[in-house]
Write a protein that holds these residues in place. Structure first.
Motif, short mmCIF file in Angstrom:
data_model
loop_
_atom_site.label_atom_id
_atom_site.label_comp_id
_atom_site.label_asym_id
_atom_site.label_seq_id
_atom_site.Cartn_x
_atom_site.Cartn_y
_atom_site.Cartn_z
N ASP A 1 0.84 -1.15 0.06
CA ASP A 1 -0.05 -0.05 -0.13
C ASP A 1 0.92 1.16 -0.05
O ASP A 1 2.21 1.10 -0.09
CB ASP A 1 -0.96 0.03 1.02
N SER A 2 0.18 2.23 0.16
CA SER A 2 0.89 3.61 0.04
C SER A 2 2.01 3.78 1.05
O SER A 2 2.94 4.64 0.99
CB SER A 2 0.06 4.70 -0.35
N GLU A 3 1.76 3.14 2.27
CA GLU A 3 2.75 3.20 3.27
C GLU A 3 3.73 2.17 3.33
O GLU A 3 4.48 1.98 4.32
CB GLU A 3 1.80 3.18 4.70
N GLY A 4 3.84 1.44 2.35
CA GLY A 4 4.66 0.34 2.24
C GLY A 4 4.39 -0.94 3.08
O GLY A 4 5.28 -1.91 3.18
N ARG A 5 3.10 -1.17 3.29
CA ARG A 5 2.70 -2.23 4.00
C ARG A 5 2.23 -3.31 2.92
O ARG A 5 1.46 -3.08 1.99
CB ARG A 5 1.64 -2.04 4.96
N ILE B 1 11.00 -3.15 6.07
CA ILE B 1 12.25 -2.97 7.04
C ILE B 1 12.19 -3.91 8.16
O ILE B 1 13.20 -4.16 8.81
CB ILE B 1 11.78 -1.62 7.56
N GLU B 2 10.95 -4.82 8.38
CA GLU B 2 10.80 -5.47 9.46
C GLU B 2 11.40 -6.91 9.03
O GLU B 2 11.56 -7.56 9.82
CB GLU B 2 9.42 -5.75 9.97
N PHE B 3 11.68 -7.36 7.69
CA PHE B 3 12.32 -8.58 7.51
C PHE B 3 13.56 -8.43 6.67
O PHE B 3 14.15 -9.46 6.26
CB PHE B 3 11.26 -9.49 6.82
N PHE B 4 13.76 -7.41 6.06
CA PHE B 4 15.36 -7.21 5.22
C PHE B 4 16.27 -6.46 6.16
O PHE B 4 15.84 -5.75 6.91
CB PHE B 4 14.65 -6.23 4.36
N SER B 5 17.35 -6.77 5.55
CA SER B 5 18.54 -6.20 6.16
C SER B 5 18.44 -4.36 6.01
O SER B 5 17.76 -4.13 5.17
CB SER B 5 19.81 -6.43 5.37
N GLU B 6 19.43 -3.80 6.60
CA GLU B 6 19.13 -2.10 6.52
C GLU B 6 19.70 -1.81 4.94
O GLU B 6 18.86 -0.97 4.50
CB GLU B 6 20.25 -1.62 7.30
N LEU C 1 13.27 0.77 -0.68
CA LEU C 1 12.48 2.02 -0.51
C LEU C 1 12.78 2.86 -1.66
O LEU C 1 11.97 3.41 -2.03
CB LEU C 1 13.05 2.75 0.87
N GLU C 2 14.29 2.83 -2.28
CA GLU C 2 14.38 3.56 -3.44
C GLU C 2 13.71 3.54 -4.43
O GLU C 2 13.14 4.24 -5.41
CB GLU C 2 15.89 3.66 -3.50
N ASN C 3 13.52 1.89 -4.64
CA ASN C 3 12.89 1.26 -5.79
C ASN C 3 11.10 1.83 -5.91
O ASN C 3 10.93 1.96 -6.79
CB ASN C 3 12.88 -0.27 -5.86
N ASN C 4 10.77 1.72 -4.59
CA ASN C 4 9.31 1.94 -4.44
C ASN C 4 9.04 3.65 -4.76
O ASN C 4 8.31 3.55 -5.38
CB ASN C 4 9.04 1.93 -2.98
N ARG C 5 10.22 4.29 -4.38
CA ARG C 5 9.85 5.75 -4.54
C ARG C 5 9.92 5.84 -6.14
O ARG C 5 9.23 6.75 -6.56
CB ARG C 5 11.14 6.51 -4.01
N ILE C 6 10.82 5.34 -6.75
CA ILE C 6 10.94 5.45 -8.22
C ILE C 6 9.69 4.95 -8.98
O ILE C 6 9.01 5.82 -9.84
CB ILE C 6 12.13 4.67 -8.80
#
Length: 369
Positions: A118-122, A147-152, A159-164
């Motif tokens: 969703d728009s909040e990344g859930r 962020i809850e299951f991937f490394s930093e 997050l960068e991919n999602n932003r694009i």
């Protein structure tokens, strides 16, 4: 006594019966319901029969019944609520649910990772393959963020991919991760009520990539010597020169001396051994990945390095020493002639090659005259 304008304006059917189940009152909406089955309704003799009950039971009607008393006489009041629209809606939702379940079942058979954020990344949807890849129980993934299951590091990348994808509408990437090749597709999806999210698919393409690389190797590699061929020179070296107009490059063109005589006197098998040996010597003499050895055709070789002429001369000296060692074995002997040049600022590949060819011609002329 039962006539009432208010009742006639209701969108529910009102039916009043006496103790003998004779109809004493029908409001307007109830008459319309009954007229679906009876052309003429004789109020005087009309009774609720079993046939009528069966027919009414087939309609989408919700029935409410109560006992009323008017002028000390008891009556039965029955309300018929038309729920056909609700039933149709339920049926429509049921059909959609069936289609959705089919779609989910089909997506769960796919080995690619498919998910919706969703728009909040859930995570609002994910197939079984994605849950298995993350090694998280299927039911525990819903509503969680990456962020809850991937490394930093991986989270920042996602997050960068999602932003694009959000800003540009689409995102595509091919990457090598943990020994496997993956293609990632992400697309923005705009839903009703101003809601939006990202539909993503991650596809493993390791086998395809391997075959593609194998094919590329066959296209760009010389089968006899295992070094690059003319195709590589014309496509990749030319591309490198176009993209790096001011970089320093040096070139060495190489011809095997009297190669035709070697073939004619010793046979083509020995000629092939000479070609392979020279290729091996060149491979052992270069220094890094930005040095390219190419068999241009026949007995002509080309060495292109990302360095100045002095570095190229040092490589040439190593090559000559290795050839001397080979000739001392006396299995077969050969020599080479070379043309060495350094690229001028902004010089195009064709002119660069031409100058190296002129230098090669001069060396051969001096050597054999």
């Amino acid at each position: 006594m039962f006539k009432n304008l208010l009742l006639d304006n209701l969108t529910i059917g009102i039916l009043v019966l006496n103790q003998e189940f004779e109809v004493k009152y029908l409001n307007k909406y109830m008459k319309e319901i009954l007229k679906q089955y009876f052309k003429n309704i004789d109020m005087k003799y009309f009774k609720i029969s079993d046939t009528l009950k069966n027919k009414l039971g087939k309609l989408h009607l919700e029935v409410k019944e109560c006992e009323i008393e008017i002028d000390k006489e008891k009556y039965i009041q029955i309300e018929f609520h038309d729920v056909s629209r609700l039933k149709n809606l339920e049926k429509d939702l049921e059909e959609k649910s069936k289609h959705k379940n089919k779609l989910v079942a089909m997506l769960d058979t796919v080995q690619d990772f498919i998910f919706y954020l969703d728009s909040e990344g859930r995570l609002e949807y994910y197939n079984k393959a994605y849950a298995e890849y993350l090694n998280i129980p299927y039911e525990d993934l819903y509503g969680r963020k990456e962020i809850e299951f991937f490394s930093e590091e991986m989270t920042k990348k996602c997050l960068e991919n999602n932003r694009i994808a959000f800003e540009e509408g689409n995102f595509y990437e091919e990457e090598y991760l943990d020994g496997r090749w993956y293609q990632t597709f992400k697309s923005r999806v705009d839903l009703d009520n101003n809601e939006y999210g990202i539909l993503a698919m991650v596809k493993e393409v390791t086998e395809y990539k391997r075959k593609s690389l194998d094919l590329r190797e066959k296209v760009y590699k010389d089968l006899l010597t295992g070094i690059y061929n003319r195709n590589f020179y014309e496509e990749k070296i030319r591309e490198i020169f176009k993209e790096n107009t001011e970089k320093i490059f040096s070139m060495m063109l190489i011809d095997i001396d009297k190669f035709k005589e070697i073939n004619d006197s010793r046979g083509h098998d020995i000629g092939d051994l000479v070609l392979k040996k020279l290729a091996d010597i060149l491979k052992s003499s270069i220094r890094k990945n930005s040095d390219y050895i190419i068999r241009m055709g026949g007995d002509e070789f080309c060495l292109v390095i990302e360095a100045d002429l002095e570095d190229l001369k040092r490589i040439y000296c190593r090559v000559e020493k290795e050839i001397e060692k080979q000739n001392s074995i006396r299995e077969f002997c050969f020599g080479i002639s070379t043309g060495l040049v350094q690229r001028k600022s902004g010089e195009k590949l064709d002119n660069f090659y031409k100058r190296a060819d002129i230098e090669l011609y001069k060396k051969k002329k001096n050597k054999f005259n």
